[in-house]
Structure formats: C-alpha cells, structure tokens
Design a protein around this motif. Structure first.
Motif, PDB file in Angstrom:
ATOM      1  N   VAL A  61       0.947  -1.253  -0.060  1.00  0.00           N
ATOM      2  CA  VAL A  61      -0.004   0.015  -0.097  1.00  0.00           C
ATOM      3  C   VAL A  61       0.724   1.327  -0.023  1.00  0.00           C
ATOM      4  O   VAL A  61       1.898   1.488   0.754  1.00  0.00           O
ATOM      5  CB  VAL A  61      -1.089  -0.022   1.124  1.00  0.00           C
ATOM      6  CG1 VAL A  61      -1.841   1.230   1.245  1.00  0.00           C
ATOM      7  CG2 VAL A  61      -1.895  -1.307   1.192  1.00  0.00           C
ATOM      8  N   SER A  77      -2.492  -0.704   7.372  1.00  0.00           N
ATOM      9  CA  SER A  77      -2.728  -2.004   6.381  1.00  0.00           C
ATOM     10  C   SER A  77      -1.581  -3.019   6.619  1.00  0.00           C
ATOM     11  O   SER A  77      -0.581  -2.733   7.375  1.00  0.00           O
ATOM     12  CB  SER A  77      -2.407  -1.305   5.021  1.00  0.00           C
ATOM     13  OG  SER A  77      -2.509  -2.623   4.087  1.00  0.00           O
ATOM     14  N   ASN A  79      -1.720  -5.412   4.298  1.00  0.00           N
ATOM     15  CA  ASN A  79      -1.786  -5.784   2.938  1.00  0.00           C
ATOM     16  C   ASN A  79      -3.006  -7.050   2.597  1.00  0.00           C
ATOM     17  O   ASN A  79      -3.212  -7.522   1.961  1.00  0.00           O
ATOM     18  CB  ASN A  79      -0.713  -6.509   2.558  1.00  0.00           C
ATOM     19  CG  ASN A  79       0.447  -5.593   2.422  1.00  0.00           C
ATOM     20  OD1 ASN A  79      -0.072  -4.323   1.954  1.00  0.00           O
ATOM     21  ND2 ASN A  79       1.707  -5.948   3.011  1.00  0.00           N
ATOM     22  N   ILE A  82      -7.563  -2.596   5.549  1.00  0.00           N
ATOM     23  CA  ILE A  82      -6.909  -1.295   6.080  1.00  0.00           C
ATOM     24  C   ILE A  82      -7.890  -0.857   7.152  1.00  0.00           C
ATOM     25  O   ILE A  82      -9.157  -0.623   6.954  1.00  0.00           O
ATOM     26  CB  ILE A  82      -7.044  -0.374   4.791  1.00  0.00           C
ATOM     27  CG1 ILE A  82      -5.956  -0.770   3.806  1.00  0.00           C
ATOM     28  CG2 ILE A  82      -6.645   0.892   5.454  1.00  0.00           C
ATOM     29  CD1 ILE A  82      -5.927  -0.180   2.440  1.00  0.00           C
ATOM     30  N   ALA A 135      -9.308  -1.429  -3.295  1.00  0.00           N
ATOM     31  CA  ALA A 135      -9.840  -1.495  -2.159  1.00  0.00           C
ATOM     32  C   ALA A 135     -11.370  -1.450  -2.088  1.00  0.00           C
ATOM     33  O   ALA A 135     -12.226  -0.601  -2.902  1.00  0.00           O
ATOM     34  CB  ALA A 135      -9.277  -0.169  -1.556  1.00  0.00           C
TER      35      ALA A 135
END
Length: 847
Positions: A61, A77, A79, A82, A135
């Motif tokens: 990110v 985050s 990964n 978030i 996202a």
C-alpha cells in the motif's frame, strides 16, 4: 488463507455502520508482469466517530488518505485490510496500492499465450476477490456504483461492465479507457478484461426498444474456432425468453461474452461482461453433451443479469437462490427456446445426479445453509447450492404452477431492482401470485438436509392384476425429515420391441406410505417408474420385476427423460450397495448402444468406468475393466460413422484400455493404421489416445514431448502435464507430486491437469506411498495456497483409487486429530465418504 477470512458477524457490523455510494477505480496494467497500480477512491457515509475496515489484498500500500488526512499506510494496512478510524458522517477514502496478478484464476489473472507470447488479463471476483484488484468493502449488501479507468497497451481490447469507450493515448504505446459509471452493483459482479482479444460484434433490440450492443471475445490464437454467430443466436433466444417471462427488460447497457484462458469454472455472471471457460471454444470435436452444456451455461449466466446482478442476495446464505434459480430457468429456456429440447433429460442425468450424490455426503447441509464466513461460502459452491436447489425449485413450480411462479419472479424484480434481498422477499411474491402459503414448504425443503427414498410396494393376484399399490418414503436416521412430493407414476409395457408408457397418474405423496387406489385393478406392467417426468426430488427405487426389465430392455424406452430416470435409479441403488455393481455394468453395456441423449450416454459411461475401477470387488476389477474395454470397442466399430455415440465410445474405450491387445488398438488408432469411418483423430482426441498409451506403459516422455511440440498451445501444455503425471514409474509420480506440493508456480489449470494424471495408475503400488505423504502436507496446503488451488490439491491428490482399509484408517486418523479448520475437514470428510461407499459396494459385489 485464515487471515483473509471475513465472518458474517463482521459483515453485519460493517453494514450497520456504513453505506457506500461510489467507487472510482483507476488501474494501470503497464507496470510489468508481477504487479499493477491500483488507485481507489470510495465515497461512503458512516456513523460519526465509528471505526471499520476496508478490504485490500495487495503487495504494497503506497498511500491511504481519509477525508483529506494522510494515514500511515504501514500502520493501518496489513496488506489484507486497511483500518479506518474516526469516521465522519460522509467520507472520502483514497487508497493507492501495488496489486499482484495471479495465475490461480482469482483476482486479476495474467496469462501469456505460448502460441504468440501475447498477454491476456481477466478478473474473477466471486466470492471475495475484487479486493485483490482494488480497495473495497467486500460483501454483497454494500452495493455502489463503479467508475473504472484503465491504462493498458493501446493495441489491446479493454472491457468492463459499462460500454467500452474510445481510448485516449497515454504515450509510450499505451492508452487510457475511461468507462461510464455503472448502475448500482455488488463488487463481486464487476469486471476488468484486457488483452489483444479478437472480437466479433452484433446487437439486438431489447423489449423496451433499446439497442443492446453484443460482443463475443476470444484469444487471437483461438479466434478461428470461435463460433460467434451461434453464441449470438442463443443469446438472442435467451433475451427474448427472459424478457417475456420476467416482464422486465434487460437491466444493463450492453452484453459482452468473453472466453478467457485458465478459467476455474464454467462461467461468471459479471454484469454485462460475462466470462466463460475456453473449453467452450471448440478447437476439436466435442460431444453433443458439451455443446448442450455450453448453451445451458450461456443461458444460466444471462439469467443472472436479473437474478443476482439486478437483485442480489444480502449475504451468502442465499447464494443457493442465485444459482438454483439460474440453473432451473436456464434449463427451462434451453428446452423451450432452443433446439436442445431434451434439456430436462440432461438435467436429470447431471444436475440431479450431482444433487443426490452431494446430499448423501456427511457434509450435506440444508439448501438454505448457515454461512458463517467466506470459507463456508467457498465450499458451498456445491451440488446442494446448484443442483438440489434447482431440483426443489422445479418441484415448487409443479406445485404452484409455472405461470404463477414466473409472475412472482417478475414482481420480485420490479420491487427489488438494484437492491439486496433475502429468501423471504421472493417467497412473499410467490405466495401473492400463487395463493399458497409457502412457510411449511420452505421449512421442509429449504431448512432441512438429506434426500428421501421412494419405493413402490405392489401386490397382485394370480392373474397379475394389482390389488394394492403404495409409495413408501424413508429417510436416513441423521436426516429423518419426511417431505411432501408432487410426482407422476408411469406404467411401461413391452410392445413390438419398444417399452411404451400406456398409463400415467400424477399425485401428491406425503408421509411414510401413500396408497394409490387409482392403480388398483390395472394389470401389473413390465416396468413401474416412480417420478416419471422427473417432477420430484427423491431417490427412486425400481421393484425387482422393473429392475430386471430395465437391465434387459432399458434401451427400448422411447422417451429420453424416462430413460434418464431409470439410469439414475439403478446407478443410485448401485452406489448405495443395494444393486450389485456388476449388474450395473451389465445394464450399461447392454443398453448404451442406442442411447441417443448425449449427456445421458456420457454420464452412464463415466459411471461404468467408476464402477469397474472402484465398486466391483477388487478380485474382479481387472476382468470387468477388460470386458468393458472389449465391449466399448465393439460398440465404437458398430456405431454410425461420425456420430456422437461413436466418438464417446472411442474416448471411453481408450480410458479403460489396459491389456496388450486393447493398447495395441489404441496405438493403431493414433497412428492411423486402424481407422473408423467418420472418426477424425484430431488434436484433443490424439491426446486422449496418447495418455491412454502412457498410462499403459506403451508410450513415454519422447512421445509426450513430440505431441507437445506439435501442439504448442495452453491446451497442449495442460495435456502434456497430465500425460507426464500419468507415466507409470515411481520417478514420474514423485516428479508430479513435487511440482504440485513443493512448488507454487503452476497455474490453476496445470495444477488440475497434473492431479488428474497423477491419479491414473493401473499399478496401485505407485500410489501407495502417497497415503502417508498426503496427510503430511494437507494442512500446509490449506494454509499456504489460495482457496482454488488448495481445494484442487486436497481433492485431486487424495489417492481415492486405493479405496481400501488402509486409506480409510489413515483418513480417519487424521480427522480424529485435526478438528480445525472446518472447511478443510469438510473436503477430507467428503474424500473419506467416497472410500466408504466404494468399500460397501465392493462387499455387495462379492456376495
């Protein structure tokens, strides 16, 4: 995988906090072969001060900005998710990330064509994989609009849910496509497909007067085989059928159908941009069964544009309703709107057989299943969700009436367009149009598991006149529900060489025993067929006289659906160790010569191979397989030249050829020394014959390498992988195992092909060491591979061909010591159930 899970409780909590209005997603796929740049701006409302999370499976990110505040990406985050804290009433979130391409058929799949080295991309987001691309609040009830912008090589086609715009040059040979905003959608039906796809375009006029652009896409190297005109014809037939029956026009602006490489399933219902497996691009001869299946699949995905995309389930416990409805209505459309009028016989042979098999596993569950998390969803893409649900809907239609059912569905679309629903919302509309209370029906059929067994109990006098007739209903102890059934009973008698139905009665069956007084006084027929016309969902048994008639004269039944029901009944009794497996072998070999329903024929031949290899007593398996091979070769030689039957008999002959004589025949077919009139040994059939020779030790690496050099395609690579894993040496099996277990590099279809080849072994000692090895690695595979790959390996590497006490004990020992995770245990439990069934059938065969 555990870190990527999402529970229903989490989803409910998040949906209570936020409402999403829009996504702006910008993707740059010119960054290299490993990653692409993903920028997402999400606008949503929330409870002020609340905290939640957004899903984003990424490599890295780069930045996170919430309401103008830069958040520390490394802090918020992991990964996978978030974290979002201190939300406002209205929020704007922008996430910039490097996302990973996959070769597993999940997320954004990247494929390099070995023919021309061209790169092809396509997305596959169901169930939880749009988060691998942008996202997203990854759950079906947080619908929103989507605006996609894609930068890609200028020479490519780029397709999404909205019509494809004219690209704008971005320099350096790339271009940018800015798509119009979509209608309100769930994230799992959004799509991005990009690459130098060949496209054929057409159009149709919707019922509301709009012109709907159509497109059929395929890889450039396969485009010569893409019969787009036929696909367009079936699409037009489907549009007309659905728009009329649903009384609701097609809900999107265009309809593209894209045949993409290394696809995990048959197809996916992305709104206006349906993706299909390339197995439906026919570069070689295929069975009529496969051709028909393609039509059903085309109509299945088209149905989802209404049921699934326009109106979407709130949570995955109603996944069954999406898939069951599409399965039922696509079969109806195939039978009534296309040339494949025998679609219900196909449904009985495949879908219902699948449903009965799944419903008798220890892992069976109610149609309306408890879905606690994403792992539950993944394993519930099964025969209950698709086939049993569709079978039960068919019975519901018989009960409430087809006109009333479709009217209720139309009202459901009108009332809930672009929103999310639960089962009760559909039942409310069906109750309104039919006048029936469906609460008890729902409880008995949707909320309980298991399948009932129906048997005829017939008494006659000395002249063969029926003095009493009853239908008994039983259920197993674990799932004891007795259900109401709407069904027909057919009486069939031999007349001038044909088994003809000369009497039929339709009735409701309920309780442990239902008397059928209207059959008293009739002469007992040669064959009594419960569930004639296949209205009900239940296992059907034949009485002893009817079974004997079926074994001798099944081919004489003129109606394809009736034949399919009889085939299914005897097969199910064989699986239940009630009918002797070698009697089933006799039934197949004595009656398939004239079976005209392609899918019924394919199903029966698959069941023949399984029976000979696993259900017949071990001491008689080689003899039975040899008999099957000899008979199939005889059937192939006597079949009509160029017919579907001839083609199927040859393929299945090769699959069971093990003797020196039969392998010699296979080799002569492959070389052209022996030829059957009308049979072309094309590329795919050549691979079938070569793999048969490899399994039998009559060909090896040099022949495989030569065949792969001649077929330098993705399909050729898959066939070669299967062939190499089939080589009957310990070294070849070890190499295949290592390529799957010790490495995670192989693509999804190479994994599938390799597991198929690994399982093929006439010498059982080659697989014996892998009983212990399997249980040493199974947990690691589950924890460290994506779901699709893990499930393929856990099922495909299980040495089911060694069905015996050693395999049973080893499997039970693992289950006794490994209570978690539940989704993995389910796969292993299902493997064990197959062994238990084989052992019971072998015992019955030896009696």
């Amino acid at each position: 995988m555990p870190g990527e899970n999402l529970t229903r409780v989490e989803a409910q909590q998040r949906a209570a906090l936020i409402s999403v209005s829009s996504y702006d997603v910008t993707l740059d796929v010119t960054q290299g072969p490993e990653t692409f740049l993903s920028t997402t701006t999400v606008r949503f409302t929330a409870s002020k001060g609340a905290s939640t999370f957004i899903d984003a499976i990424t490599k890295n990110v780069r930045s996170v900005e919430l309401n103008g505040r830069a958040l520390d990406a490394a802090t918020v985050s992991d990964n996978v998710r978030i974290q979002l804290d201190d939300l406002d009433d209205t929020n704007t979130l922008t996430v910039v990330a490097d996302a990973l391409y996959t070769n597993t058929g999940e997320g954004l799949h990247r494929f390099v064509d070995p023919v021309d080295n061209e790169v092809y991309l396509y997305s596959q987001f169901e169930v939880p994989d749009s988060r691998r691309v942008f996202a997203v609040f990854e759950q079906p009830d947080l619908k929103a609009t989507f605006t996609f912008t894609v930068t890609a090589p200028a020479a490519w086609q780029v397709v999404s849910n909205s019509p494809t715009p004219e690209p704008v040059s971005a320099g350096d040979g790339s271009a940018t496509w800015s798509f119009e905003t979509t209608p309100i959608l769930s994230s799992y039906v959004t799509a991005i497909v990009a690459g130098p796809y060949a496209v054929v375009r057409s159009e149709l006029t919707s019922s509301d007067g709009r012109v709907i652009p159509l497109g059929v896409f395929s890889r450039a190297s396969l485009s010569q085989y893409m019969d787009a005109d036929y696909v367009f014809e079936k699409t037009r037939q489907g549009f007309e059928f659905y728009e009329k029956r649903f009384n609701y026009p097609y809900p999107f602006a265009k309809y593209d159908q894209l045949f993409v490489p290394e696809f995990n399933a048959g197809a996916m219902e992305n709104a206006g941009a349906v993706t299909f497996t390339e197995a439906y691009v026919f570069r070689s001869k295929v069975t009529d069964a496969v051709r028909e299946r393609r039509v059903v699949t085309i109509l299945h995905e088209l149905a989802h544009m209404w049921f699934g995309d326009l109106v979407t389930m709130k949570w995955w416990n109603d996944l069954w309703l999406n898939e069951s409805f599409a399965e039922y209505i696509s079969t109806l459309a195939t039978a009534e709107a296309t040339e494949w009028h025998g679609a219900w016989a196909t449904f009985a042979s495949t879908e219902k057989s699948w449903a009965y098999r799944q419903d008798q596993l220890p892992s069976t569950h109610p149609i309306f299943a408890t879905i606690n998390d994403l792992d539950d969803v993944q394993v519930n893409f099964d025969g209950i969700t698709y086939a049993k649900g569709a079978s039960v809907l068919k019975q519901l239609v018989a009960w409430v009436g087809q006109e009333q059912f479709l009217a209720g569905v139309g009202q459901y679309f009108q009332k809930h367009a672009y929103s999310n629903t639960e089962l009760k919302d559909l039942l409310t509309e069906l109750e309104a149009t039919s006048g029936r209370d469906l609460s008890e029906w729902s409880k008995l059929w949707l909320e309980t598991a298991g399948v009932n067994t129906l048997r005829p109990e017939i008494e006659t006098d000395s002249d063969g006149v029926i003095t009493s007739f009853a239908v008994t209903q039983t259920a197993i102890e674990a799932y004891p529900t007795i259900r109401p059934h709407r069904l027909a009973i057919g009486f069939y008698n031999l007349h001038e060489g044909a088994l003809i139905r000369n009497h039929r009665v339709e009735l409701d069956v309920d309780g442990a025993s239902t008397t059928v007084d209207e059959l008293v006084g009739l002469s007992r027929p040669d064959l009594v067929l419960l569930n004639d016309d296949d209205l009900a969902y239940a296992k059907i048994r034949l009485d002893s006289l009817s079974l004997n008639t079926a074994i001798e004269h099944l081919a004489a039944i003129e109606d394809g659906l009736a034949r399919s029901i009889v085939w299914g009944s005897v097969w199910d009794a064989t699986r239940d160790a009630e009918t002797r497996p070698r009697d089933f072998v006799q039934l197949v070999l004595g009656n398939v010569a004239t079976e005209s329903e392609s899918t019924t024929l394919r199903t029966a031949l698959n069941q023949l191979v399984l029976t000979a290899n696993m259900y017949v007593a071990p001491a008689a398996q080689k003899e039975t397989t040899a008999l099957a091979a000899d008979e199939l070769w005889s059937l192939a030689r006597n079949a009509a030249p160029g017919s579907d039957e001839q083609f199927q008999f040859v393929r299945f002959f090769a699959a069971v050829a093990t003797s020196e004589e039969t392998l010699s025949t296979v080799a002569s077919l492959l070389s052209g020394e022996v030829a059957l009139e009308g049979l072309e040994i094309d590329t795919d059939l050549s691979w079938d014959l070569l793999i048969a020779l490899v399994v039998g030790g009559a060909a090896g690496e040099s022949e495989i390498a030569a065949a792969q050099a001649a077929d330098n395609t993705a399909s050729g690579a898959q066939s070669a992988a299967s062939a190499r894993a089939s080589i009957p040496t310990a070294e070849a099996k070890a190499a295949a195992w290592a390529s799957l277990v010790d490495s995670d590099d192989a693509s999804n279809l190479i994994v599938r092909a390799t597991t198929a080849g690994f399982q093929r072994a006439t010498d059982e000692s080659l697989l014996q060491p892998y009983i212990a090895k399997y249980f040493e690695v199974v947990t690691d595979l589950w924890e460290n591979r994506s779901y699709q790959i893990a499930a393929t390996l856990i099922t495909g590497l299980y040495p089911s061909g060694l069905a015996g006490q050693e395999l049973r004990d080893a499997t039970q020992a693992w289950l006794d010591t490994d209570p978690e995770p539940a989704a993995l245990r389910r796969l292993v439990v299902e493997n064990l159930a197959g062994v238990d069934r084989a052992l019971a059938a072998q015992k019955r065969d030896a009696e």
